[in-house]
Design an enzyme around this catalytic site. Structure first.
Site, PDB file in Angstrom:
ATOM      1  N   GLY A 225     -15.507   8.732 -35.771  1.00  0.00           N
ATOM      2  CA  GLY A 225     -14.118   8.364 -35.553  1.00  0.00           C
ATOM      3  C   GLY A 225     -13.203   9.020 -36.569  1.00  0.00           C
ATOM      4  O   GLY A 225     -12.307   8.387 -37.108  1.00  0.00           O
ATOM      5  N   HIS A 226     -13.449  10.311 -36.820  1.00  0.00           N
ATOM      6  CA  HIS A 226     -12.638  11.049 -37.773  1.00  0.00           C
ATOM      7  C   HIS A 226     -12.822  12.553 -37.563  1.00  0.00           C
ATOM      8  O   HIS A 226     -13.677  12.986 -36.798  1.00  0.00           O
ATOM      9  CB  HIS A 226     -13.014  10.674 -39.221  1.00  0.00           C
ATOM     10  CG  HIS A 226     -14.431  10.982 -39.563  1.00  0.00           C
ATOM     11  ND1 HIS A 226     -15.439  10.045 -39.451  1.00  0.00           N
ATOM     12  CD2 HIS A 226     -15.025  12.114 -40.014  1.00  0.00           C
ATOM     13  CE1 HIS A 226     -16.582  10.602 -39.822  1.00  0.00           C
ATOM     14  NE2 HIS A 226     -16.353  11.854 -40.163  1.00  0.00           N
ATOM     15  N   ALA A 227     -11.998  13.322 -38.264  1.00  0.00           N
ATOM     16  CA  ALA A 227     -12.132  14.775 -38.351  1.00  0.00           C
ATOM     17  C   ALA A 227     -12.136  15.128 -39.832  1.00  0.00           C
ATOM     18  O   ALA A 227     -11.859  14.272 -40.680  1.00  0.00           O
ATOM     19  CB  ALA A 227     -10.981  15.471 -37.634  1.00  0.00           C
TER      20      ALA A 227
ATOM     21  N   ARG B  12     -14.776  13.727 -34.172  1.00  0.00           N
ATOM     22  CA  ARG B  12     -16.106  13.393 -33.688  1.00  0.00           C
ATOM     23  C   ARG B  12     -16.322  11.901 -33.707  1.00  0.00           C
ATOM     24  O   ARG B  12     -15.842  11.189 -34.587  1.00  0.00           O
ATOM     25  CB  ARG B  12     -17.195  14.100 -34.486  1.00  0.00           C
ATOM     26  CG  ARG B  12     -17.602  13.540 -35.826  1.00  0.00           C
ATOM     27  CD  ARG B  12     -16.705  13.813 -37.026  1.00  0.00           C
ATOM     28  NE  ARG B  12     -16.024  15.070 -37.069  1.00  0.00           N
ATOM     29  CZ  ARG B  12     -16.485  16.159 -37.644  1.00  0.00           C
ATOM     30  NH1 ARG B  12     -17.608  16.136 -38.292  1.00  0.00           N
ATOM     31  NH2 ARG B  12     -15.793  17.271 -37.625  1.00  0.00           N
TER      32      ARG B  12
END
Length: 155
Positions: free
Chosen positions: A54-56, A101
């Site tokens: 839940g991040h880049a 992702r």
């Protein structure tokens, strides 16, 4: 402004040494993955229905491997979303910087191994999806696309 950065994500087929006593897979930095490995971590005992990631990342590159069991990785370049199913320990998903992702649908007893190009640095994380999309629209990662494409073409 690039609208197809998802193409920079790649499946990597690692070497397998087959033996009647069991198989062996090895990974060498800058040969099998397009970066120096600076950190290794793994996810396990993920509860049913939980989402990880839940991040880049601003700079970090990584390869995600299903060492055991299976799970899906949702990759998102700010324009296109794609699901990748991982269930073999000799395949890894390369994710360059600037790709959102999420890891979902973990099977029981699954283990996700991550090879990362940098030590942990909270400042490298983008955890707000709208901030990520704004950075994409402003072309934050566009200049690095050619360099990334050259690195992965050597795999």
């Amino acid at each position: 402004m690039s609208t197809n950065r998802i193409r920079l994500c790649r499946m990597i087929d690692f070497p397998v040494v087959t033996d009647y006593r069991g198989n062996l897979t090895f990974i060498e930095e800058c040969k099998h993955v397009p970066f120096e490995i600076k950190r290794v971590y793994y996810l396990y005992d993920v509860p049913t229905g939980a989402t990880r990631g839940g991040h880049a990342h601003i700079e970090l590159e990584q390869v995600i491997i299903a060492l055991s069991g299976s799970f899906e990785v949702i990759i998102d370049d700010g324009y296109t979303r794609k699901k990748v199913f991982l269930n073999r320990p000799h395949y890894g998903l390369y994710i360059p910087r600037g790709i959102w992702r999420e890891l979902v649908n973990f099977s029981s007893n699954s283990v996700a191994l991550v090879l990362a190009s940098m030590p942990y640095d909270e400042k490298d994380y983008i955890r707000d999806y709208e901030k990520f999309r704004k950075m994409v629209r402003e072309g934050f990662w566009d200049e690095s696309d050619k360099r990334v494409a050259e690195k992965i073409s050597r795999l």
